[in-house]
Design a protein around this motif. Sequence first.
Motif, PDB file in Angstrom:
ATOM      1  N   GLY A 167      45.193  39.853  31.465  1.00  0.00           N
ATOM      2  CA  GLY A 167      44.554  40.886  32.279  1.00  0.00           C
ATOM      3  C   GLY A 167      44.527  42.233  31.588  1.00  0.00           C
ATOM      4  O   GLY A 167      43.532  42.955  31.633  1.00  0.00           O
ATOM      5  N   SER A 168      45.630  42.589  30.905  1.00  0.00           N
ATOM      6  CA  SER A 168      45.657  43.853  30.168  1.00  0.00           C
ATOM      7  C   SER A 168      44.646  43.840  29.034  1.00  0.00           C
ATOM      8  O   SER A 168      43.951  44.842  28.794  1.00  0.00           O
ATOM      9  N   ARG A 185      38.465  46.532  38.317  1.00  0.00           N
ATOM     10  CA  ARG A 185      38.469  45.300  39.099  1.00  0.00           C
ATOM     11  C   ARG A 185      39.482  44.319  38.533  1.00  0.00           C
ATOM     12  O   ARG A 185      40.241  43.699  39.284  1.00  0.00           O
ATOM     13  N   VAL A 186      39.503  44.171  37.198  1.00  0.00           N
ATOM     14  CA  VAL A 186      40.483  43.281  36.582  1.00  0.00           C
ATOM     15  C   VAL A 186      41.902  43.775  36.851  1.00  0.00           C
ATOM     16  O   VAL A 186      42.814  42.990  37.139  1.00  0.00           O
ATOM     17  N   PHE A 187      42.096  45.087  36.798  1.00  0.00           N
ATOM     18  CA  PHE A 187      43.432  45.645  37.050  1.00  0.00           C
ATOM     19  C   PHE A 187      43.874  45.387  38.483  1.00  0.00           C
ATOM     20  O   PHE A 187      45.036  45.058  38.737  1.00  0.00           O
ATOM     21  N   ASP A 188      42.977  45.556  39.447  1.00  0.00           N
ATOM     22  CA  ASP A 188      43.331  45.339  40.848  1.00  0.00           C
ATOM     23  C   ASP A 188      43.640  43.879  41.150  1.00  0.00           C
ATOM     24  O   ASP A 188      44.386  43.582  42.098  1.00  0.00           O
ATOM     25  N   GLU A 189      43.064  42.953  40.380  1.00  0.00           N
ATOM     26  CA  GLU A 189      43.304  41.532  40.615  1.00  0.00           C
ATOM     27  C   GLU A 189      44.591  41.041  39.980  1.00  0.00           C
ATOM     28  O   GLU A 189      44.987  39.896  40.217  1.00  0.00           O
ATOM     29  N   MET A 190      45.248  41.860  39.196  1.00  0.00           N
ATOM     30  CA  MET A 190      46.485  41.452  38.538  1.00  0.00           C
ATOM     31  C   MET A 190      47.630  41.448  39.541  1.00  0.00           C
ATOM     32  O   MET A 190      47.816  42.400  40.304  1.00  0.00           O
ATOM     33  N   ALA A 191      48.428  40.350  39.539  1.00  0.00           N
ATOM     34  CA  ALA A 191      49.551  40.253  40.469  1.00  0.00           C
ATOM     35  C   ALA A 191      50.686  41.180  40.059  1.00  0.00           C
ATOM     36  O   ALA A 191      51.262  41.883  40.877  1.00  0.00           O
ATOM     37  N   LEU A 201      44.254  50.683  31.637  1.00  0.00           N
ATOM     38  CA  LEU A 201      43.328  51.259  32.609  1.00  0.00           C
ATOM     39  C   LEU A 201      43.112  52.754  32.362  1.00  0.00           C
ATOM     40  O   LEU A 201      41.986  53.255  32.446  1.00  0.00           O
ATOM     41  N   VAL A 202      44.182  53.482  32.067  1.00  0.00           N
ATOM     42  CA  VAL A 202      44.037  54.926  31.814  1.00  0.00           C
ATOM     43  C   VAL A 202      43.155  55.162  30.588  1.00  0.00           C
ATOM     44  O   VAL A 202      42.241  56.000  30.606  1.00  0.00           O
TER      45      VAL A 202
END
Length: 609
Positions: A167-168, A185-191, A201-202
């Motif tokens: 994900g990162s 979106r990918v960051f929000d889906e990470m558990a 993300l930053v």
Amino acid sequence: MGGLIKYRSRFIVWNGVFSSYSISLDRRRSETRLLHAAITKLKPPLLVCRSPSAPSSRARALSLRARSPPSKPSSSPRASPRTPPSSRISPGTSPPRRAPRRTPSARCSGSAPARAARTRSTPSSPTSPSPATPPPRSASSRSSPRAATPGGPTGTRSRPRSRRARGSAAATLYGACGECGDARRVFDEMAGRDVVSWTALVSAFVRGGRFVEALAVFGEMDVAPNEGTLASALVACGRLGAVRAGKAVHGWCLKRQRELELIVGNALLDMYVKCEKLHLARRVFDRLLVRDIVSWTVMISGLVHCRLPSEALELFNGMQTSGVKPDKVVLSTVLSACASLGALESGRWVHEYIERKGIEWDVHVGTSLVDMYAKCGCLETSLSIFHKMPVKNVSSWNALINGFALHGHGREALVYFDRMVASGLPPNEVTFIIVLGACCHTGLVQEGLGLFNLMNNSYNLSPWEEHYGCMVDLLGRAGLIQEAYGLIKVMPMTPAVSTWGALLSACQAHGRVEFSQQILRHVHELESSGSGFYVLLSNLYALNDRWTDVKRVRGLLSEKGLWKEPGSSLIEVNGKTSEFVVGQTNHQDMDAICAVLFMLMKQIHLDAL
């Protein structure tokens, strides 16, 4: 220099599929999502780190055979020769205990070799049952079906950690391609999220130019940031000019560690320079224990950008003393400082240094040399270097044309403007400011009007306030006061103080004192934010013999702490640059200067007779 810290994203795809993957900013969205899909579809067995003590191929075959469904019993009373003797069931013994059924989460998947690799977590011993009858797992093993192998770091990597790493990598990939929404979106889906995920993300928002969102994400972090996170946040602060937020990040760094790391220190330098806080930047620079080429480049370019070329040359001398070798970026910045000072000898030294060290010329170094020689009055040398440049861009042509315009060669400036257009390179807004200024200083009114109309009609360029100011000055110098005033009234933006000042100077030069009353009514509507407003207002009152108002305006200028920067000139003698300011009387060679000026004035008077 704009852009000083550059990032290249490298993504490692496991199991030897790719060794590295470099992403450029102009990749298409479809390619980005295809690569993300490829990373997402990688199955967990591909992420297994194989232990050096891997079982032999025969052991893996036996393990696979034990996991295969049981075949029909043979009609012969003899045991199958393929069945090991230890696995036969003797009469009177209970059947072996069946292994507990594995849950779907702990079930192996993937290819056959990957499933065989999972059996390494229960190594066989001489007293253990055969692979056909696996021993029952203990309570600890049942509670943690993903326990690592006894090999420690070489054991199986946990699946959540692998998913987080993928994900990162996907978030960084989308950020490098400018797809900030997909990265979020990918960051929000990470558990689970670690510092690498937050940093990805930053940095994605920073690369995408969404600096406010980058700082918002930085404030939401629930883990301690690393050097990459701090550097990205400081870049966002510098681009926004948010010096208070940058100071907060600086304070956090000082609380956590006494000494600044080089990456964070360079990011702090860049942030303070972009916010034009040079005293804070210099303080950070002096406290850095280790300085690399980036540290020196940021500091020197900041001084040049803030119009402190003398300090920039002094710092460049200190860089040479420290043993750090300058590169093309630093040398281009130093040449700009020499051009601002008119320091021809220093500029020639830089030119000789480039030739002596064999530094490869690029368009930036060539443009800096053309600009330096042109501003120092060496037009022939500037033109020679321009023709030797293998590649020329708009800035190269602008530097040469500006050199002709500064020294009153308006016709030559227009000639090279036509050659630039004939070469197929379209001019930009800065080019038209230069050529309009050349027309203004040489009185080419018709040519200037034609170029002003050419901007919008042929190149679809909207005039800036500077273009209108050049046209007002051009018409005013030609005595067309009414036409200049009419152009000001149709400007799509509010005229600046400098535009009204150009019209006022034209009124003074052509004796149109009565027209200054109309200018005075408009000047009162301007915002009095700087000293230029009060100076213009004072000149208007003086032109109309309103000396009481002149005294009042100059008093307001002093009360507000505003001051007008006096006019100055620079001259270089024997490699030393001297600056002369209007009204200066304390120069060490003032008597000799006055004697030479008296001789020149007398010679001019005699030539006029």
